[in-house]
Structure formats: C-alpha cells, structure tokens
Scaffold this motif. Structure first.
Motif, short mmCIF file in Angstrom:
data_model
loop_
_atom_site.label_atom_id
_atom_site.label_comp_id
_atom_site.label_asym_id
_atom_site.label_seq_id
_atom_site.Cartn_x
_atom_site.Cartn_y
_atom_site.Cartn_z
N GLU A 226 0.81 -1.22 0.00
CA GLU A 226 0.00 0.00 0.00
C GLU A 226 0.85 1.27 0.00
O GLU A 226 0.62 2.19 -0.80
CB GLU A 226 -0.93 -0.03 1.21
CG GLU A 226 -1.90 1.08 1.30
CD GLU A 226 -2.88 0.90 2.46
OE1 GLU A 226 -3.72 1.77 2.61
OE2 GLU A 226 -2.79 -0.11 3.19
N LEU B 7 2.98 1.69 -3.25
CA LEU B 7 2.13 1.96 -4.41
C LEU B 7 1.92 3.46 -4.60
O LEU B 7 1.93 3.96 -5.73
CB LEU B 7 0.78 1.25 -4.22
CG LEU B 7 -0.27 1.45 -5.30
CD1 LEU B 7 0.19 0.86 -6.62
CD2 LEU B 7 -1.59 0.79 -4.87
N LYS B 8 1.77 4.19 -3.51
CA LYS B 8 1.46 5.62 -3.58
C LYS B 8 2.58 6.44 -4.23
O LYS B 8 2.33 7.54 -4.71
CB LYS B 8 1.13 6.15 -2.20
CG LYS B 8 -0.18 5.58 -1.69
CD LYS B 8 -0.52 5.99 -0.30
CE LYS B 8 -1.83 5.33 0.09
NZ LYS B 8 -1.96 5.03 1.46
N HIS C 170 4.01 5.72 -6.99
CA HIS C 170 4.05 5.37 -8.41
C HIS C 170 2.97 6.11 -9.20
O HIS C 170 1.95 6.49 -8.66
CB HIS C 170 3.85 3.86 -8.59
CG HIS C 170 5.00 3.05 -8.12
ND1 HIS C 170 5.28 2.85 -6.79
CD2 HIS C 170 5.97 2.40 -8.82
CE1 HIS C 170 6.37 2.11 -6.68
NE2 HIS C 170 6.80 1.83 -7.90
N LEU D 20 -6.85 -0.89 -6.13
CA LEU D 20 -6.31 0.46 -5.97
C LEU D 20 -7.13 1.26 -4.96
O LEU D 20 -6.57 1.99 -4.14
CB LEU D 20 -6.27 1.18 -7.32
CG LEU D 20 -5.30 0.60 -8.36
CD1 LEU D 20 -5.42 1.36 -9.67
CD2 LEU D 20 -3.86 0.59 -7.85
N ALA E 9 -6.34 0.09 -1.50
CA ALA E 9 -5.02 0.57 -1.09
C ALA E 9 -4.96 2.08 -0.94
O ALA E 9 -3.90 2.63 -0.66
CB ALA E 9 -3.97 0.11 -2.11
N GLN E 10 -6.09 2.75 -1.13
CA GLN E 10 -6.19 4.20 -1.04
C GLN E 10 -5.19 4.90 -1.97
O GLN E 10 -4.54 5.88 -1.61
CB GLN E 10 -6.02 4.67 0.40
CG GLN E 10 -7.10 4.10 1.30
CD GLN E 10 -6.91 4.47 2.76
OE1 GLN E 10 -6.25 5.44 3.09
NE2 GLN E 10 -7.50 3.68 3.64
N PHE E 11 -5.06 4.32 -3.18
CA PHE E 11 -4.17 4.89 -4.19
C PHE E 11 -4.74 6.21 -4.67
O PHE E 11 -5.93 6.31 -4.96
CB PHE E 11 -4.03 3.91 -5.36
CG PHE E 11 -3.11 4.39 -6.45
CD1 PHE E 11 -1.74 4.45 -6.24
CD2 PHE E 11 -3.61 4.80 -7.67
CE1 PHE E 11 -0.89 4.89 -7.24
CE2 PHE E 11 -2.76 5.24 -8.68
CZ PHE E 11 -1.40 5.29 -8.45
N GLN F 157 -3.12 9.77 -9.89
CA GLN F 157 -1.87 9.17 -10.37
C GLN F 157 -2.14 7.97 -11.28
O GLN F 157 -1.22 7.25 -11.65
CB GLN F 157 -1.00 8.76 -9.18
CG GLN F 157 -0.50 9.94 -8.38
CD GLN F 157 0.19 9.53 -7.09
OE1 GLN F 157 0.08 10.24 -6.09
NE2 GLN F 157 0.89 8.43 -7.07
N LEU F 158 -3.40 7.75 -11.61
CA LEU F 158 -3.81 6.67 -12.51
C LEU F 158 -4.29 7.27 -13.82
O LEU F 158 -5.16 8.13 -13.83
CB LEU F 158 -4.95 5.85 -11.88
CG LEU F 158 -5.61 4.81 -12.77
CD1 LEU F 158 -4.64 3.69 -13.13
CD2 LEU F 158 -6.85 4.25 -12.08
#
Length: 180
Positions: free
Chosen positions: A70, A73-74, A76, A100, A103-105, A109-110
């Motif tokens: 998690e 990931l943030k 990226h 995502l 994971a609170q992405f 950023q996507l």
C-alpha cells in the motif's frame, strides 16, 4: 472591456487545452467502445457499467496482501491500457480498480487509456499514449516511478493481482506474461 476580453481569452485557453475524456465510438454492428483517455465515470456509464460494476461487486480483494504494498504503491504513477471490447479487460479492470481503491491509491496518479479494436486502429488510442510502450495485450497495467517504467502486468496476473503487485512494488523478481 479589457477585463472581459482577458476573461474570455482565459476561458478559451482553458477549454481548448482541457483533455477530453470518455470519447465513444460506435462500430458498424452498433457496438460502442470507449477510446483514448477515460476515467472511472466513463466505466460507470452505460453500457460499460454493466460489466464494470458487476466485476467490482463480485471481486474479493486479498486483504492480507494489500497492506504489504500500500505505501510503496502511492509513490508510483500507473498507466492502465484496456479495451472496453476485450473479455480480459472486462474481467481484470474492475479488480484492478477495486485493489487500488482498497489501497487508497491517489486516483489522480492513474491514467486509464482505452484502445480501439477497429482494424485500421487496432490497439491504438486517438492520441497515441500507447506509442513506444509495446502494448501487445490488454489489459496492460504499467507501474512508473520517477518517470521510468518499473514493471507491468500484462493481460492477466501470474499468481493474483495482489500477489503480482506485491512482487513488483516490493522490488522482487517478476517477469510478466508476454515479456518483451
């Protein structure tokens, strides 16, 4: 008068440079596709929401693996290439989005890019985001860090999406399907 002109010019520049999302085309057989940059609103609209929402509802995220990656990931940026016409994309994309979200992405950023299926435009987007990225199968999920590709998941995971993401984000050895 100068202020009105300046305001109109600013408005024009903002709207002219704004990215168009969720461009839809219709094939000769009546099938609709999204092409180019899209967002979650596009996937939640008709007719795509049928498979997208169903996939979100049915997928159970592996809650034991997500906390492992998690935080990593943030850091990226992610590009997700898909085809709204593709069975693999229809299966995997809702799962990817659900992971995502779990994971609170940061979704800003996507970047989601829908590719065309028409013969003369096959696996291309109208604005060419796929150029130079060797997109041969969809979905393709590419992880970038500091502007450089770290790794990718191509078409389907080797183990599970969560396991494959953990391998990539924790810098373990990982070779995707259809490695180039």
């Amino acid at each position: 008068m100068k202020h009105i002109f300046a305001l109109l010019l600013t408005f024009y520049m903002a709207t002219a440079s704004a990215q168009e999302f969720n461009q839809e085309i219709e094939l000769e057989n009546g099938q609709k596709l999204l092409v180019g940059k899209i967002n979650l609103d596009g996937l939640r609209s008709e007719p795509y929401n049928q498979w997208f929402q169903n996939g979100l509802d049915l997928y159970e995220v592996d809650n034991t693996l997500v906390p492992l990656f998690e935080n990593a990931l943030k850091g990226h940026h992610i590009q997700l290439f898909l085809g709204t016409w593709c069975g693999d994309s229809r299966r995997e994309v809702p799962r990817i989005i659900k992971i995502l979200e779990m994971a609170q992405f940061p979704m800003d950023q996507l970047e989601i890019i829908a590719l065309d299926r028409r013969q003369d435009h096959y696996k291309r987007s109208p604005t060419g985001e796929e150029k130079g990225l060797n997109i041969i199968k969809v979905p393709t999920l590419i992880f970038f860090k500091d502007g450089k590709e770290v790794n990718r998941i191509v078409e389907s995971p080797l183990e599970s999406l969560e396991e494959d993401m953990a391998q990539i984000l924790l810098k373990k050895s990982y070779t995707p399907n259809y490695a180039y």
